[in-house]
Design a protein around this motif. Sequence first.
Motif, PDB file in Angstrom:
ATOM      1  N   THR A 292      94.699  59.569  55.187  1.00 26.97           N
ATOM      2  CA  THR A 292      93.867  59.137  53.710  1.00 26.97           C
ATOM      3  C   THR A 292      92.666  59.497  54.052  1.00 26.97           C
ATOM      4  N   GLN A 293      92.287  60.124  52.998  1.00 24.37           N
ATOM      5  CA  GLN A 293      90.800  60.685  52.921  1.00 24.37           C
ATOM      6  C   GLN A 293      89.662  59.637  52.251  1.00 24.37           C
ATOM      7  N   ASN A 294      90.319  58.359  51.858  1.00 27.43           N
ATOM      8  CA  ASN A 294      89.272  57.243  51.480  1.00 27.43           C
ATOM      9  C   ASN A 294      89.348  56.016  52.328  1.00 27.43           C
ATOM     10  N   VAL A 295      88.240  55.460  52.495  1.00 32.03           N
ATOM     11  CA  VAL A 295      87.915  54.254  53.267  1.00 32.03           C
ATOM     12  C   VAL A 295      86.954  53.313  53.047  1.00 32.03           C
ATOM     13  N   CYS A 296      86.973  52.182  53.011  1.00 31.16           N
ATOM     14  CA  CYS A 296      85.994  51.047  52.635  1.00 31.16           C
ATOM     15  C   CYS A 296      84.853  50.740  53.760  1.00 31.16           C
TER      16      CYS A 296
END
Length: 299
Positions: A292-296
């Motif tokens: 996954t290329q998105n993280v919080c």
Amino acid sequence: TINATTGVITGVAAGTATMTYTVTGTGGCPNATATRTVTVTAAPVAGTLSGNQNVCVGLTTTFSSTQTGGTWSSSNTAIATINATTGVITGVAAGTATMTYTVVGTGGCPDATATRDVTVTAAPVAGTLSGTQNVCVGLTTTFSSTQTGGSWSSSNTSIATINSTTGVITGVAAGTATMTYTVTGTGGCPNATATRGLTVTAAPVAGTLSGNQNVCVGLTTTFSSTQTGGSWSSSNTAIATVNASTGVITGVSAGTATMTYTVVGTGGCPDATATRDVTVTAAPVSGTLSGTQNVCVGL
């Protein structure tokens, strides 16, 4: 002297004498006489002969006598001729002939003769020489002749030596030398010689090789030598190729190949070679990335 009965006269010494023939007179008659002069001549002498009794075909020797006034003759002019006056003998063909010196007798004397043999020998022949005329320093070549029985010599043993019997030549240093084959003359004949030139060449040197021995597939490295004038080759072009002139190596596939640098030999010298290995390595692969290329923030 004269035999009183037979009238046979014997010469005693050179000179003149008168011989008287007497018939005794009888009955008051005086003796009757008649005279005749006789001249006694000394016998001729041919003297003692001397001179070299061996001569080569085509050459000359001279015979002489202690007695002058005679003439010379040969028993076989097919073997040797002789000048009737000077005694100079010329060899014609191999063999033996008898030379006769004759002093002519006079005053009732027979000729006086003396003889001396001469042996004529055929001139030696050195033959025709053959053999490779180029040799490398430290190596050998062989000369030979069509004529046996001779011996070899070198004009310069610091350049090349030669075995006097076998004709095997060994190169010593770069340069040129002349090899001579000599057949010894006998019987008044001079030695016969034949010559053949030889060039000695210094051995080539491949030098010392250097260069990075590791290369990646598809990339290049370069080998070099301390000696110029050579060419490069690869033992396995499926692993690595090399430019014959520049020494630039290109990796083709993983493995090891041997690069050979060759300097061509000349003048009887073999090629000189030097080798250096190169190892070709496959390029590393980083693979295919995923996730996954998105993280919080904080997750």
